[in-house]
Design a protein around this motif. Structure first.
Motif, mmCIF file in Angstrom:
data_model
loop_
_atom_site.group_PDB
_atom_site.id
_atom_site.type_symbol
_atom_site.label_atom_id
_atom_site.label_comp_id
_atom_site.label_asym_id
_atom_site.label_seq_id
_atom_site.Cartn_x
_atom_site.Cartn_y
_atom_site.Cartn_z
ATOM 1 N N ALA A 95 14.842 14.107 3.489
ATOM 2 C CA ALA A 95 15.064 14.003 2.309
ATOM 3 C C ALA A 95 13.784 14.162 1.389
ATOM 4 O O ALA A 95 13.805 14.834 0.469
ATOM 5 C CB ALA A 95 16.210 12.928 1.876
ATOM 6 N N LEU A 96 13.025 13.538 1.787
ATOM 7 C CA LEU A 96 11.473 13.201 0.983
ATOM 8 C C LEU A 96 10.981 14.841 0.978
ATOM 9 O O LEU A 96 10.440 15.059 -0.094
ATOM 10 C CB LEU A 96 10.654 12.385 1.593
ATOM 11 N N GLY A 97 10.855 15.201 2.041
ATOM 12 C CA GLY A 97 10.437 16.527 2.324
ATOM 13 C C GLY A 97 11.019 17.846 1.389
ATOM 14 O O GLY A 97 10.480 18.554 0.609
ATOM 15 N N ALA A 98 12.590 17.619 1.526
ATOM 16 C CA ALA A 98 13.318 18.584 0.667
ATOM 17 C C ALA A 98 12.944 18.517 -0.866
ATOM 18 O O ALA A 98 12.952 19.181 -1.757
ATOM 19 C CB ALA A 98 14.814 18.435 1.088
ATOM 20 N N ALA A 99 12.913 16.977 -1.265
ATOM 21 C CA ALA A 99 12.754 16.740 -2.698
ATOM 22 C C ALA A 99 11.337 17.110 -3.082
ATOM 23 O O ALA A 99 11.060 17.607 -4.297
ATOM 24 C CB ALA A 99 13.003 15.214 -2.817
ATOM 25 N N LEU A 100 10.428 16.912 -2.369
ATOM 26 C CA LEU A 100 9.131 17.314 -2.615
ATOM 27 C C LEU A 100 9.177 18.931 -3.092
ATOM 28 O O LEU A 100 8.489 19.342 -3.977
ATOM 29 C CB LEU A 100 8.155 16.885 -1.583
ATOM 30 N N ALA A 101 9.870 19.646 -2.186
ATOM 31 C CA ALA A 101 9.790 21.246 -2.494
ATOM 32 C C ALA A 101 10.765 21.597 -3.408
ATOM 33 O O ALA A 101 10.553 22.707 -3.789
ATOM 34 C CB ALA A 101 10.258 21.803 -0.959
ATOM 35 N N LEU A 156 11.249 8.915 -5.838
ATOM 36 C CA LEU A 156 11.367 7.532 -5.862
ATOM 37 C C LEU A 156 12.827 6.946 -5.669
ATOM 38 O O LEU A 156 12.727 5.783 -5.311
ATOM 39 C CB LEU A 156 10.840 7.050 -7.264
ATOM 40 N N ARG A 157 13.675 7.584 -6.132
ATOM 41 C CA ARG A 157 15.222 7.343 -5.725
ATOM 42 C C ARG A 157 15.211 7.115 -4.102
ATOM 43 O O ARG A 157 15.620 6.223 -3.798
ATOM 44 C CB ARG A 157 15.965 8.155 -6.351
ATOM 45 N N TRP A 188 0.853 -1.202 -0.064
ATOM 46 C CA TRP A 188 -0.085 0.238 0.103
ATOM 47 C C TRP A 188 0.941 1.025 0.059
ATOM 48 O O TRP A 188 0.466 2.316 -0.699
ATOM 49 C CB TRP A 188 -0.976 0.069 1.059
ATOM 50 N N ALA A 189 1.789 1.148 0.750
ATOM 51 C CA ALA A 189 2.870 2.328 0.682
ATOM 52 C C ALA A 189 3.470 2.691 -0.531
ATOM 53 O O ALA A 189 3.439 3.737 -1.092
ATOM 54 C CB ALA A 189 3.886 2.245 1.882
ATOM 55 N N ASP A 190 3.922 1.631 -1.232
ATOM 56 C CA ASP A 190 4.365 1.806 -2.404
ATOM 57 C C ASP A 190 3.369 2.369 -3.462
ATOM 58 O O ASP A 190 3.847 3.230 -4.367
ATOM 59 C CB ASP A 190 5.136 0.456 -2.972
ATOM 60 N N ASP A 191 2.128 1.785 -3.381
ATOM 61 C CA ASP A 191 1.345 2.384 -4.214
ATOM 62 C C ASP A 191 1.028 3.853 -3.996
ATOM 63 O O ASP A 191 0.818 4.533 -5.158
ATOM 64 C CB ASP A 191 -0.051 1.634 -4.032
ATOM 65 N N LEU A 192 0.787 4.331 -2.888
ATOM 66 C CA LEU A 192 0.831 5.874 -2.615
ATOM 67 C C LEU A 192 2.018 6.553 -3.172
ATOM 68 O O LEU A 192 1.403 7.557 -3.838
ATOM 69 C CB LEU A 192 0.838 6.131 -1.136
ATOM 70 N N VAL A 193 3.044 6.220 -3.076
ATOM 71 C CA VAL A 193 4.528 6.946 -3.527
ATOM 72 C C VAL A 193 4.445 6.910 -5.062
ATOM 73 O O VAL A 193 4.598 7.948 -5.620
ATOM 74 C CB VAL A 193 5.696 6.403 -2.872
ATOM 75 N N ALA A 194 3.922 5.944 -5.556
ATOM 76 C CA ALA A 194 3.841 5.622 -7.034
ATOM 77 C C ALA A 194 2.931 6.623 -7.652
ATOM 78 O O ALA A 194 3.209 7.119 -8.757
ATOM 79 C CB ALA A 194 3.776 4.238 -7.451
ATOM 80 N N THR A 195 2.171 7.119 -7.016
ATOM 81 C CA THR A 195 0.729 7.908 -7.663
ATOM 82 C C THR A 195 0.897 9.492 -7.091
ATOM 83 O O THR A 195 -0.014 9.964 -7.212
ATOM 84 C CB THR A 195 -0.472 7.287 -7.509
ATOM 85 N N VAL A 196 1.862 9.877 -6.535
ATOM 86 C CA VAL A 196 1.860 11.132 -6.218
ATOM 87 C C VAL A 196 2.030 11.990 -7.384
ATOM 88 O O VAL A 196 2.900 11.804 -8.226
ATOM 89 C CB VAL A 196 3.304 11.417 -5.222
ATOM 90 N N ASP A 197 1.403 12.903 -7.476
ATOM 91 C CA ASP A 197 0.975 13.865 -8.672
ATOM 92 C C ASP A 197 2.124 15.092 -8.295
ATOM 93 O O ASP A 197 1.912 16.201 -7.928
ATOM 94 C CB ASP A 197 -0.364 14.378 -8.736
ATOM 95 N N VAL A 198 3.331 14.836 -9.110
ATOM 96 C CA VAL A 198 4.256 15.715 -8.927
ATOM 97 C C VAL A 198 5.181 16.141 -10.233
ATOM 98 O O VAL A 198 4.901 15.072 -11.126
ATOM 99 C CB VAL A 198 5.453 15.495 -7.798
ATOM 100 N N PRO A 199 5.735 17.071 -10.579
ATOM 101 C CA PRO A 199 6.399 16.833 -12.026
ATOM 102 C C PRO A 199 7.491 15.678 -12.114
ATOM 103 O O PRO A 199 8.084 15.310 -10.907
ATOM 104 C CB PRO A 199 7.107 18.348 -11.901
ATOM 105 N N PRO A 200 7.562 15.429 -13.123
ATOM 106 C CA PRO A 200 8.627 14.417 -13.581
ATOM 107 C C PRO A 200 10.193 14.171 -12.724
ATOM 108 O O PRO A 200 10.595 13.245 -12.094
ATOM 109 C CB PRO A 200 8.575 14.144 -14.912
ATOM 110 N N PRO A 201 10.776 15.295 -12.636
ATOM 111 C CA PRO A 201 12.060 15.412 -11.985
ATOM 112 C C PRO A 201 11.814 15.037 -10.523
ATOM 113 O O PRO A 201 12.661 14.678 -9.888
ATOM 114 C CB PRO A 201 12.501 16.957 -12.422
ATOM 115 N N ILE A 202 10.764 15.863 -10.002
ATOM 116 C CA ILE A 202 10.556 15.629 -8.603
ATOM 117 C C ILE A 202 10.141 14.236 -8.291
ATOM 118 O O ILE A 202 10.559 13.436 -7.230
ATOM 119 C CB ILE A 202 9.649 16.664 -8.016
ATOM 120 N N ARG A 203 9.327 13.675 -9.051
ATOM 121 C CA ARG A 203 9.065 12.153 -9.053
ATOM 122 C C ARG A 203 10.228 11.142 -8.923
ATOM 123 O O ARG A 203 10.403 10.354 -8.028
ATOM 124 C CB ARG A 203 8.128 11.912 -10.086
#
Length: 371
Positions: A206-212, A157-158, A138-153
């Motif tokens: 790191a995830l928070g920084a990447a998202l922003a 994911l990395r 379920w966690a993987d499904d949520l991360v895989a479907t986050v609606d963000v620009p491709p470079p941030i995605r």
């Protein structure tokens, strides 16, 4: 913010349960719904909080909130995976003062069996392993479907992929240390880094920084601060596991000794006792590992042995050095100075604090909720 994460979890998990029910109602009731209850009830939401304030400190705005809440929900689900599996591996009947996941299953299906037999139930353990796997899916499904620009995605994911593998590697090293009765301080710190520091603090930051979309300088400073604080947190947790108040920490004193965990505190005490020829102390420290629950007198003897080596005081000094290093790294992100960075700094300090004031969002509550 924690209420928003819980609401998002509730909403997303309802969708997962609905799909599970379409597959099989028994599976939905016994596994999916139980997993959702386990995830929603308890925990300090500490990983989402690190994610949130790192996102804000990196310049994140309201446009990032939807993505942040979705990733925060995923962090809570992967934490459920870790906790459910950890309780099976440690054969722990309790989690946050309530029956652990496998204990709930055993109580339902083997209520007439003796307590020890229920805790070692193959069926209950197997169901718990499946539930942990489901939480990870379920966690993987949520991360895989986050609606963000491709470079941030790609960045998210990395980081997510690295965090999953690090978490499992750290858990393996923890088990390996128990099985081999490791006394290596170096290995203990490596385990701390992988199992706790990176998974609990550094990678959520790191995830928070990447998202922003943070720049490299900001990301490097924030994650380094998180790594230092994460190590300090686990060293603090090791001390609380032996010297803390169970009513505050939420776990029995001596639990790590009972399970034979190769903590840095114990490794350091062994090394110091051997170096000074304190064979009686070595015998006490060797004899307490993995023997089951300790009596009050036995725990007092272990505490005295540890104190005699000076190891607890040295661990305290290392925690202080780590937190000073964490502060220095945050200073490197001073171009982001503002309320969010101050919130993040305070949160980092809390996780390693020695104080146990249980009135509010205090360090002891964080230690209680991070487990």
């Amino acid at each position: 913010m924690t209420d928003a994460v819980t609401s998002e979890l509730d909403r997303l998990c309802a969708e997962f349960v609905a799909y599970s029910r379409s597959l099989d109602p028994t599976f939905a009731t016994e596994v999916a719904e139980r997993l959702v209850a386990f995830t929603l009830n308890g925990g300090a939401r500490i990983r989402p909080r690190f994610l949130w304030w790192a996102m804000r400190a990196s310049g994140g705005t309201d446009m990032h909130v939807v993505g942040a809440l979705r990733i925060a929900a995923a962090l809570e689900l992967i934490q459920s995976c870790a906790l459910v599996h950890d309780d099976v591996m440690d054969q722990s009947a309790l989690r946050r003062g309530r029956p652990s996941f496998h204990a709930q299953i055993a109580e339902q299906f083997q209520s007439g069996a003796p307590p020890r037999e229920r805790n070692f139930s193959p069926f209950a353990h197997s169901v718990a392993v499946l539930a942990g796997d489901l939480a990870l899916s379920w966690a993987d499904d949520l991360v895989a479907t986050v609606d963000v620009p491709p470079p941030i995605r790609a960045d998210i994911l990395r980081i997510w992929r690295a965090m999953r593998t690090e978490m499992i590697a750290g858990q393996f090293l923890d088990l390996h240390g128990q099985a081999t009765s490791s006394r290596s301080a170096v290995k203990a710190i490596r385990t701390v880094c992988l199992k706790t520091a990176r998974y609990t603090v550094e990678q959520p930051v790191a995830l928070g920084a990447a998202l922003a979309g943070a720049d490299e300088r900001t990301t490097r400073a924030l994650t380094a601060a998180g790594r230092c604080a994460g190590i300090a947190f686990q060293l603090r947790d090791d001390l609380l596991g032996v010297f803390g108040d169970p009513e505050v920490t939420g776990k029995p004193c001596g639990d790590d000794l009972r399970s034979g965990k190769a903590t840095y505190l114990l490794a350091l005490a062994h090394a110091r006792a051997r170096a000074t020829g304190a064979s009686d102390v070595v015998d006490v420290l060797q004899g307490c590992r993995g023997i089951g629950p300790l009596s009050g007198a036995e725990l007092a003897q272990v505490r005295e042995a540890l104190q005699s080596t000076g190891a607890p005081a040295q661990v305290e000094r290392r925690i202080e050095r780590l937190m000073r290093a964490s502060d220095r790294h945050l200073t490197a992100a001073a171009h982001r100075e503002g309320p969010a960075l101050r919130h993040l700094a305070e949160l980092l300090r809390q996780v390693a604090s020695p104080h146990q004031d249980a009135k509010a969002t205090q360090p002891a509550d964080l230690h209680k909720g991070m487990r």
